[in-house]
Design a protein around this motif. Structure first.
Motif, short mmCIF file in Angstrom:
data_model
loop_
_atom_site.label_atom_id
_atom_site.label_comp_id
_atom_site.label_asym_id
_atom_site.label_seq_id
_atom_site.Cartn_x
_atom_site.Cartn_y
_atom_site.Cartn_z
N SER A 192 109.84 7.02 -68.98
CA SER A 192 110.52 5.87 -68.35
C SER A 192 112.02 5.94 -68.57
O SER A 192 112.67 4.96 -68.94
N PRO A 195 115.68 3.73 -65.88
CA PRO A 195 115.04 3.11 -64.71
C PRO A 195 115.99 2.83 -63.56
O PRO A 195 115.58 2.83 -62.40
N SER A 197 118.05 4.65 -62.33
CA SER A 197 118.28 5.85 -61.52
C SER A 197 117.07 6.20 -60.65
O SER A 197 117.13 7.16 -59.88
N TRP A 198 115.98 5.44 -60.73
CA TRP A 198 114.76 5.80 -60.02
C TRP A 198 114.87 5.51 -58.54
O TRP A 198 115.38 4.47 -58.11
N ASP A 200 112.81 4.64 -54.97
CA ASP A 200 111.68 3.75 -54.71
C ASP A 200 110.35 4.50 -54.91
O ASP A 200 110.16 5.59 -54.38
N ARG A 202 109.21 5.91 -57.54
CA ARG A 202 109.28 7.09 -58.41
C ARG A 202 109.68 6.67 -59.83
O ARG A 202 110.24 5.59 -60.05
N MET A 203 109.38 7.53 -60.80
CA MET A 203 109.80 7.38 -62.19
C MET A 203 110.31 8.72 -62.69
O MET A 203 110.05 9.76 -62.06
N ARG A 204 111.00 8.71 -63.84
CA ARG A 204 111.58 9.94 -64.35
C ARG A 204 111.32 10.10 -65.85
O ARG A 204 111.29 9.12 -66.60
N GLU A 217 110.30 14.19 -62.24
CA GLU A 217 110.10 12.97 -61.46
C GLU A 217 108.64 12.89 -61.04
O GLU A 217 108.02 13.90 -60.69
N ARG A 220 105.34 6.46 -59.09
CA ARG A 220 105.19 5.22 -59.84
C ARG A 220 104.10 4.38 -59.19
O ARG A 220 104.22 4.01 -58.02
N CYS A 254 102.39 14.05 -67.00
CA CYS A 254 102.78 13.01 -66.04
C CYS A 254 101.72 12.86 -64.96
O CYS A 254 101.35 11.73 -64.58
#
Length: 278
Positions: A192, A195, A197-198, A200, A202-204, A217, A220, A254
């Motif tokens: 996580s 946040p 910088s994510w 739509d 998506r998560m990193r 990436e 989400r 992930c």
């Protein structure tokens, strides 16, 4: 019948030191089946024993007493079960005394097992809940326990607390992670991460080692069951023990979490549904 002294002890691959609940999917309730499904022999050491996670309206139980906790670790050794120990996986701890006792024990294990893989998820809190452990845990983590780890898996909030640096950007998260690369620590996988910088949906995850930094990436899913961090850590541990490179192991972990959260969401389940590791 053979005398017990002639029988070989059960060989343990992984010691998993985490919370345990009677109902639910967090801590060792997630880690143990995940590790075992990969063919690993696991000793589960509980740090707290609770009826369920605290977000339910009733809760019973508490932290394992320090003499019990230390005794669990020492008795594993006394039974001769750790001769082929490959990994120590650490999650939620019940207090500063446990963290210090664990650091001391891991130090002794390092002396006997030079190739030992130690992976710690420094569970402190999250952006939506704040700090939910004893604040005295922080200095014990920083000074005693985290330098014992080969790898760390904090979330962005925990990284900020441990490093004392802002982590609202990926660049900031990477810089903060580098401050934790001390002692035995070779890498940090920040879940996580940043946040803001994510994109739509998506998560990193920021994967930072002594000589590299990469961003993974992933999708989400619009659901937040408890235990996803525990699943990520357990699958990552499985992959690394199988010889996968860190970045590949992170991508695989992930993907497993996304699959599990998706399945949980589709089933309308109150607790995390676990995927098969393979």
């Amino acid at each position: 019948m053979l005398a017990s002294t002639l029988l070989a002890p059960l060989a343990i691959d992984v010691v998993s030191v985490q919370s345990q609940v009677i109902y639910g999917r967090v801590g060792n309730n997630v880690a143990v089946p995940t590790l075992q499904s990969a063919g690993l022999s696991v000793a589960a050491v509980p740090t707290v024993l609770l009826s369920n996670t605290p977000h339910y309206p009733t809760l019973h139980g508490g932290a394992v007493p320090i003499d019990w906790f230390s005794g669990y670790l020492e008795d594993l050794d006394a039974r001769g079960a750790l001769a082929s120990l490959r990994s120590i996986l650490v999650g939620y701890l019940g207090g500063p005394a446990q963290a210090q006792a664990l650091a001391d024990w891991i130090g002794r294990m390092h002396e006997r097992h030079p190739d030992l893989h130690v992976q710690i998820d420094p569970v402190i809190g999250d952006h939506d809940t704040g700090v939910y452990v004893d604040p005295a845990m922080l200095p014990v983590y920083q000074k005693a326990l985290l330098p014992m780890a080969h790898g760390l898996t904090p979330n962005g909030f925990e990284l900020e607390r441990l490093s004392g640096r802002p982590t609202n950007t990926i660049e900031g998260a990477i810089e903060a992670a580098r401050t934790l690369l001390v002692g035995h620590t070779q890498w940090v996988a920040v879940t996580s991460a940043a946040p803001e910088s994510w994109a739509d949906g998506r998560m990193r995850v920021a994967v930072v080692s002594r000589d590299d930094a990469q961003v993974v990436e992933h999708e989400r899913v619009d659901a937040a069951p408890k235990g996803t961090g525990d699943l990520f850590s357990a699958v990552l541990n499985v992959e690394l023990l199988a010889g996968a490179p860190l970045l590949d192991a992170t991508r695989h972990a992930c993907a497993r979490v996304v699959d599990a959260v998706g399945a949980t969401h589709r089933a309308g389940s109150a607790e995390l549904l676990l995927p098969t590791v393979g």
